[in-house]
Design an enzyme around this catalytic site. Structure first.
Site, PDB file in Angstrom:
ATOM      1  CE1 TYR A   1       6.582 -11.043  -3.889  1.00 56.19           C
ATOM      2  CE2 TYR A   1       6.399 -13.313  -4.661  1.00 56.19           C
ATOM      3  CZ  TYR A   1       5.929 -12.269  -3.870  1.00 56.19           C
ATOM      4  OH  TYR A   1       4.834 -12.463  -3.078  1.00 56.19           O
ATOM      5  NE  ARG A   2      15.566  -6.955  -8.620  1.00 56.30           N
ATOM      6  CZ  ARG A   2      15.855  -5.888  -7.884  1.00 56.30           C
ATOM      7  NH1 ARG A   2      15.400  -4.699  -8.219  1.00 56.30           N
ATOM      8  NH2 ARG A   2      16.584  -5.996  -6.799  1.00 56.30           N
TER       9      ARG A   2
ATOM     10  CG  ASP B   1      14.119   0.654  -7.778  1.00 58.02           C
ATOM     11  OD1 ASP B   1      13.522   1.736  -7.897  1.00 58.02           O
ATOM     12  OD2 ASP B   1      14.995   0.459  -6.917  1.00 58.02           O
TER      13      ASP B   1
ATOM     14  N   GLY C   1       4.071 -11.795   0.506  1.00 59.04           N
ATOM     15  CA  GLY C   1       3.455 -13.061   0.872  1.00 59.04           C
ATOM     16  C   GLY C   1       4.317 -14.274   0.591  1.00 59.04           C
TER      17      GLY C   1
ATOM     18  CD  GLU D   1      -2.114 -12.952  -3.843  1.00 57.27           C
ATOM     19  OE1 GLU D   1      -1.631 -12.179  -3.008  1.00 57.27           O
ATOM     20  OE2 GLU D   1      -2.229 -14.184  -3.654  1.00 57.27           O
TER      21      GLU D   1
ATOM     22  CD1 TRP E   1       9.227 -13.524  -2.423  1.00 63.79           C
ATOM     23  CD2 TRP E   1      10.487 -15.247  -1.788  1.00 63.79           C
ATOM     24  NE1 TRP E   1       8.665 -14.660  -2.951  1.00 63.79           N
ATOM     25  CE2 TRP E   1       9.417 -15.736  -2.571  1.00 63.79           C
ATOM     26  CE3 TRP E   1      11.409 -16.160  -1.269  1.00 63.79           C
ATOM     27  CZ2 TRP E   1       9.243 -17.086  -2.847  1.00 63.79           C
ATOM     28  CZ3 TRP E   1      11.239 -17.497  -1.540  1.00 63.79           C
ATOM     29  CH2 TRP E   1      10.164 -17.956  -2.326  1.00 63.79           C
TER      30      TRP E   1
ATOM     31  CG  ASN F   1       1.830 -14.587  -2.228  1.00 65.21           C
ATOM     32  OD1 ASN F   1       2.824 -14.410  -2.912  1.00 65.21           O
ATOM     33  ND2 ASN F   1       1.068 -13.591  -1.824  1.00 65.21           N
TER      34      ASN F   1
END
Length: 607
Positions: free
Chosen positions: A179-180, A287, A198, A239, A193, A175
């Protein structure tokens, strides 16, 4: 296409679409505010060469040794350039063959040879070395990176464009996700997560057996790598395959420097592990919904080694009220993947998620209605597909309408809907982690509203009745839909039910109650953002009458959506006044020889 980040930047530089900022800029708030003002004006890529990483700390050289680049994809043109036309043509061709190649015949297979040759270029290839391993060290100090802090109430600096690579501990599946990652100190970060991600699934599988999960975080690399990490692909679609498809070539990988091969053309690779059972508070952070996400506990990433180019460029972005960079990337990804929707979900002709709502808050679909109520089968299919399962509210029709034109979509639906049978609310479900309209984090509800067949009513276009008690403003958003102002939830919690029963609104299928009627009615973008980021179907959908018919709640129009801010709802994002004054005062210092327009970062693209 572009084999790495710098070839993309150089192409943009030749086009006059890159501006270098040589003046010292603080990574704490200042760089982000410059970025926001530039993107609000549709401005260029920003290359910061003198980033101050510890202003006032007293260290000998507070400058980061690395350059910072932002706003890479901040216009439709730049995002389209990063994609290129080839991937869309190839995906459309693959879908065409899927529909026409069966049963295969020699003539049909020969006619598909163009796709076969293209697909031979998809994948990865092993190379002996690459720019990313020009420097490899176990002396890790993340504080050297020009990691920005974007908003005044953020919990700290965080890596905004990390490409997090993990593999499943039980099977050969990888994967690549974005992600921050809050930087806690020189060697550790958070790993944000969220549910339905994923990398989080990989970690859950490792943690269940008490095992540490290896993780490698890439920064930079081919633009295709960044785009593929964001793409809402099905869980088992790799990906890296999409990245290779977009790039038009196999991705070179260097082996032997950690548990995973490294993307040879990346700017940085952070090599480390995520231990089981360890959590640390992460956030709050501004965000892409346009508000702060609150502090919660998340896993921790321990960085053991860092690899980077000698003159590495650190890429970053800023999220906030629409439109930001993620808007342009998200819309293009939808365009790219849209030919696949009918292949994966055969009864779904078209599907669109609205970036103005943070994507997960609202989507609309055109589906086939070959038998009665088949539209709901398609709705369930959409809400069960990958990241689409996080969709909070779904509008569905079976007739052609331009889904990107939201006013047209809403008018189309309202003219056709029977709310008694066509409006569904499903309670006690999961919700996107960043959506705080539900009763608790990750908890909430979903709604589906159908508008099928031919029109069943003539929609009103003007409001001519007298405004009811407690209503401060009434505005027409589109035929059939009113935006109504009133007191806050705290002052008048029963207003939605009262308005739904008032005869003044009996001819209007939809009424939206808001704290900001002028703002909400000003444009489609404003309406989408102020409505769908602030309401939850189970708590905030009201009607003139609700009856139970065969265990279904039958809603009688008008439907009232309560989009007023809830008590305790996170704050709307806003720059702090001192930083705003600093950026205004120094604007000519940042751009002494180039006329870069200063946009309104407070408003963004909202009216």
């Amino acid at each position: 296409m572009f084999p790495d980040l710098r070839t993309f930047i150089e192409r943009l530089r030749r086009d006059g679409d890159v501006v270098t900022v040589e003046a010292p800029v603080d990574r704490h708030l200042e760089a982000a505010e410059i970025h926001r003002r530039v993107i609000a004006a549709g401005g260029p890529v920003l290359m910061f060469t003198n980033v101050i990483r510890d202003q006032g700390s007293g260290i000998r050289d507070p400058r980061s040794p690395f350059r910072l680049v932002t706003n890479l994809f901040g216009t439709a043109r730049r995002a389209e350039l990063a994609f290129g036309e080839r991937p869309l043509r190839l995906i459309r061709r693959v879908v065409e063959l899927a529909e026409t190649l069966l049963p295969p015949t020699p003539a049909r297979l020969w006619g598909a040879r163009d796709v076969g040759l293209e697909l031979l270029k998809v994948g990865t290839r092993k190379v002996q070395t690459g720019p990313v391993v020009e420097n490899v060290t176990s002396e890790v100090n993340l504080n050297q990176l020009p990691v920005i802090t974007c908003w005044p109430e953020d919990g700290g600096p965080f890596i905004t464009l990390p490409l997090v690579y993990t593999t499943h501990p039980d099977r050969p599946a990888h994967n690549l996700g974005m992600y921050r990652m809050q930087v806690y100190d020189g060697r550790t970060t958070g790993m944000h997560w969220q549910i339905g991600k994923g990398g989080g699934f990989h970690y859950a599988a490792a943690e269940a057996r008490g095992a540490t999960l290896p993780a490698t975080v890439f920064l930079g690399g081919p633009p295709a790598l960044i785009l593929s990490a964001i793409a809402p692909l099905p869980e088992n679609v790799p990906e890296l395959m999409l990245a290779s498809l977009i790039a038009g070539a196999r991705l070179p990988q260097v082996h032997g420097h950690g548990p995973h091969p490294l993307i040879a053309s990346a700017e940085f690779a952070l090599i480390g592990t995520v231990p089981p059972g360890v959590r640390k508070p992460e956030g709050p952070f501004g965000d892409h919904y346009g508000y702060y996400s609150l502090q919660h506990d998340y896993p921790v990433f321990n960085v053991h080694r860092v690899a980077h180019r000698t003159d590495a460029i650190y890429p970053a972005t800023v999220v906030g009220k629409p439109r930001q960079e993620d808007f342009y990337i998200g819309d293009l990804l939808q365009e790219l993947l849209s030919p696949l929707f009918p292949l994966v979900m055969p009864a779904v002709d078209r599907l669109w998620s609205y970036g103005e709502t943070g994507y997960h808050s609202l989507a609309a679909a055109v589906v086939k209605q070959r038998y009665s109520r088949e539209a709901m089968a398609s709705a369930f299919r959409i809400l069960g597909e990958g990241q689409l399962s996080l969709t909070k509210f779904l509008l569905v029709t079976d007739r052609h309408v331009d889904l990107r034109n939201f006013k047209a979509v809403l008018e189309h639906l309202l003219a056709r809907t029977h709310p008694e049978t066509d409006l569904y609310v499903f309670s006690n479900l999961s919700m996107d982690t960043l959506d705080y309209t539900g009763p608790a984090v990750n908890q909430g509800s979903k709604g589906v509203w159908l508008g099928l067949g031919d029109p069943v009513r003539e929609l009103p276009r003007q409001f001519t009745a007298s405004a009811p008690r407690g209503v401060t403003d009434v505005r027409v958003f589109c035929p059939g839909c009113l935006v109504v102002g009133g007191a806050s939830r705290a002052v008048d919690p029963d207003a939605p039910a009262r308005l739904a029963a008032d005869v003044a609104f009996r001819d209007w299928p939809l009424v939206v109650l808001t704290d900001e009627p002028g703002r909400a009615a000003a444009s489609s973008m404003n309406f989408l953002w102020t409505t769908f980021t602030r309401f939850e179907p189970a708590a905030d959908v009201h009607a003139a009458e609700r009856r139970i018919v065969r265990n279904h709640i039958a809603y009688s129009a008008p439907i009232v959506i309560d989009a007023r801010l809830k008590p305790g709802f996170p704050k709307e994002l806003s720059c702090d006044e001192e930083t705003a004054r600093t950026v205004t005062r120094r604007w000519k210092e940042y751009f002494p020889s180039t006329n870069v327009e200063m946009g309104d970062s407070e408003k963004a693209d909202l009216d």
